[in-house]
Design an enzyme around this catalytic site. Sequence first.
Site, PDB file in Angstrom:
ATOM      1  N   PHE A   1       1.192 -52.384 -19.899  1.00  0.00           N
ATOM      2  CA  PHE A   1       2.397 -52.311 -20.742  1.00  0.00           C
ATOM      3  C   PHE A   1       3.538 -53.200 -20.265  1.00  0.00           C
ATOM      4  O   PHE A   1       3.744 -53.385 -19.065  1.00  0.00           O
ATOM      5  CB  PHE A   1       2.887 -50.855 -20.819  1.00  0.00           C
ATOM      6  CG  PHE A   1       1.808 -49.920 -21.296  1.00  0.00           C
ATOM      7  CD1 PHE A   1       1.358 -50.001 -22.610  1.00  0.00           C
ATOM      8  CD2 PHE A   1       1.202 -49.019 -20.421  1.00  0.00           C
ATOM      9  CE1 PHE A   1       0.328 -49.168 -23.053  1.00  0.00           C
ATOM     10  CE2 PHE A   1       0.181 -48.186 -20.861  1.00  0.00           C
ATOM     11  CZ  PHE A   1      -0.259 -48.262 -22.179  1.00  0.00           C
ATOM     12  N   ASP A   2       4.284 -53.751 -21.256  1.00  0.00           N
ATOM     13  CA  ASP A   2       5.512 -54.501 -20.971  1.00  0.00           C
ATOM     14  C   ASP A   2       6.740 -53.635 -21.214  1.00  0.00           C
ATOM     15  O   ASP A   2       7.774 -53.824 -20.586  1.00  0.00           O
ATOM     16  CB  ASP A   2       5.618 -55.717 -21.901  1.00  0.00           C
ATOM     17  CG  ASP A   2       4.432 -56.632 -21.764  1.00  0.00           C
ATOM     18  OD1 ASP A   2       3.973 -56.827 -20.620  1.00  0.00           O
ATOM     19  OD2 ASP A   2       3.938 -57.127 -22.804  1.00  0.00           O
ATOM     20  N   THR A   3       6.619 -52.733 -22.206  1.00  0.00           N
ATOM     21  CA  THR A   3       7.776 -51.928 -22.600  1.00  0.00           C
ATOM     22  C   THR A   3       7.455 -50.449 -22.493  1.00  0.00           C
ATOM     23  O   THR A   3       6.391 -49.998 -22.937  1.00  0.00           O
ATOM     24  CB  THR A   3       8.175 -52.229 -24.068  1.00  0.00           C
ATOM     25  OG1 THR A   3       8.439 -53.627 -24.186  1.00  0.00           O
ATOM     26  CG2 THR A   3       9.401 -51.433 -24.483  1.00  0.00           C
TER      27      THR A   3
END
Lengths: 324, 324
Positions: free
Chosen positions: A46-48
């Site tokens: 995940f990035d966010t």
Amino acid sequence: MIEHKSYILNENVAPVIQLTFYSSSTMSTPIKLSSRADCESFLEKFDTLLLDCDGVLWHEDTVLPGIKEALSLLRQKGKRLIFVTNNSTKSRAAYFAKFKRLNIDANESEIFGSSYVSAYYLKNILNFPKDKKVYVIGESGITEELHLAGIRFCGSSDDDDYEFNFNKIDFDPEVGAVVCGFDTHLNYKKLAKAFRYLNTNPDCIFLLTNGDTTYPANGTIYPGTGSLVAPLIKALNRDPDYVMGKPNKPMLDCIIKKFHLDAERTCMIGDRLDTDIQFGINGKFKTLLVLTGVSKEQEILVENAPIIPDYYLTSLGDLAELCE
Amino acid sequence: MIEHKSYILNENVAPVIQLTFYSSSTMSTPIKLSSRADCESFLEKFDTLLLDCDGVLWHEDTVLPGIKEALSLLRQKGKRLIFVTNNSTKSRAAYFAKFKRLNIDANESEIFGSSYVSAYYLKNILNFPKDKKVYVIGESGITEELHLAGIRFCGSSDDDDYEFNFNKIDFDPEVGAVVCGFDTHLNYKKLAKAFRYLNTNPDCIFLLTNGDTTYPANGTIYPGTGSLVAPLIKALNRDPDYVMGKPNKPMLDCIIKKFHLDAERTCMIGDRLDTDIQFGINGKFKTLLVLTGVSKEQEILVENAPIIPDYYLTSLGDLAELCE
């Protein structure tokens, strides 16, 4: 993915907006994050990260153990954090002040409260006319955000006084919307005025900040926004036109619009299956349940559990400890 | 006679008491009383007349035309009159004072209000224990009747103040019932306290004076008792255990017990199909709708009307004029 229609708040009246609720992306058992390898594998995906606040970061004014370290770890790893809360009593500025007071590193632009979303939605999605006012049942979170959005309003603390006389109710002819949020000064006067605005004008917008039926306070629960608005729904025989908060679409639309999220690289972290996790599922994000709040482990491990997260973790604070 | 089960207030939760509602005794067209012969034939059939008040005798503080003459005629003909009202804001004594003020001949023992019935039911049917208290959401009608019945209580005007702090809610350990009626000083504090009493003690009795969702005032309507209690029903996910007022059974039981009515020689007169006329049907009485209140002629003349009175009359005041 199984898709099914669902209604909000009152099953007896067809809502103006029918929501499409999605069921969990897989019906398999959720993955428990219990080792360093689990956590690292999770974080790589995940990035966010969308984070609920009460029950995840803190309980009222007490920060949960390990939270500062966990958030620090996430920032070190370059994750974008967005704090998503259904509580309408605070504006984004007031939430930011709470983060500062609790010594949790955050930026005001990372905070998405249901009061901010209500003002944003009225202004940007519904193009609420400048010659109309909003009648507010709710606290300063809502009125501060309406003010910042340039939307005129009445009600709220102006109607806190408990004196009431049917002959002396002052109605404002400019009211074109009723916005309801949590309000510890809810009284009959506010209900009577909101009822009259909505009952005499079918075009008057009926907007709810969030549908939570209970409100956590003092280590227990009390009636929440979704319950406080029930007298209006019952007396009007009309559901709200829009409900902002998790798990509903308006808050999702607002976040997606602002941050251009890649759903596959986004995870929603929360303590409630019916709001946080359902919200993540509706947004086609991945989901992580923490067990420091409302929902319990047994609810996701029983057969035919209606809402299942992709991952779960005893406490968000464990993340830093497991990764040490 | 067709019998069917029906629920009260909230279709989503099974009520503790399932009411048996009866459909109209015949599905034929109701008889309109429009001549002297009609009225005399009607009056010969009955010894006892149950009369709703607001919308039948008066509108708030204005006596409807011909009412004094009509009531005088009924008394001259030896009819027994019983005044049956769902409004819980007044005790029987306060109602009697209103009859006197409006110069309508009545006796206090002829008046059956939902506040009196609530106290009567708690004391005589539920044998409410002497070491317990009732927490009241409602006005002086309820507290006066509880006092006369020797039942201890708290809440009501003691909690009218709008100051509220989650840390400073005082709970009374003796509370064993929550009674809710109409209250223009309803506030969050009262809802929070009632919620806690009911949520922490499943044996705590949850009693509603009446289920009317709207309240007539100032020539219009506002949210009524059945709506004001909706936050508790929603937050608790629990229906009231007992609802006193028309069309429900407790008020019926109370009247039948007290007056030993012969159902065949009794007629219920009211202005609302869903409360007054349904109440009469449930009691196996005959029914007369007057058109001076809520329900309209077209509602009973349409095909498949769900509730049909045996008789109807433009106004109760017409009775004396027609019989002249």
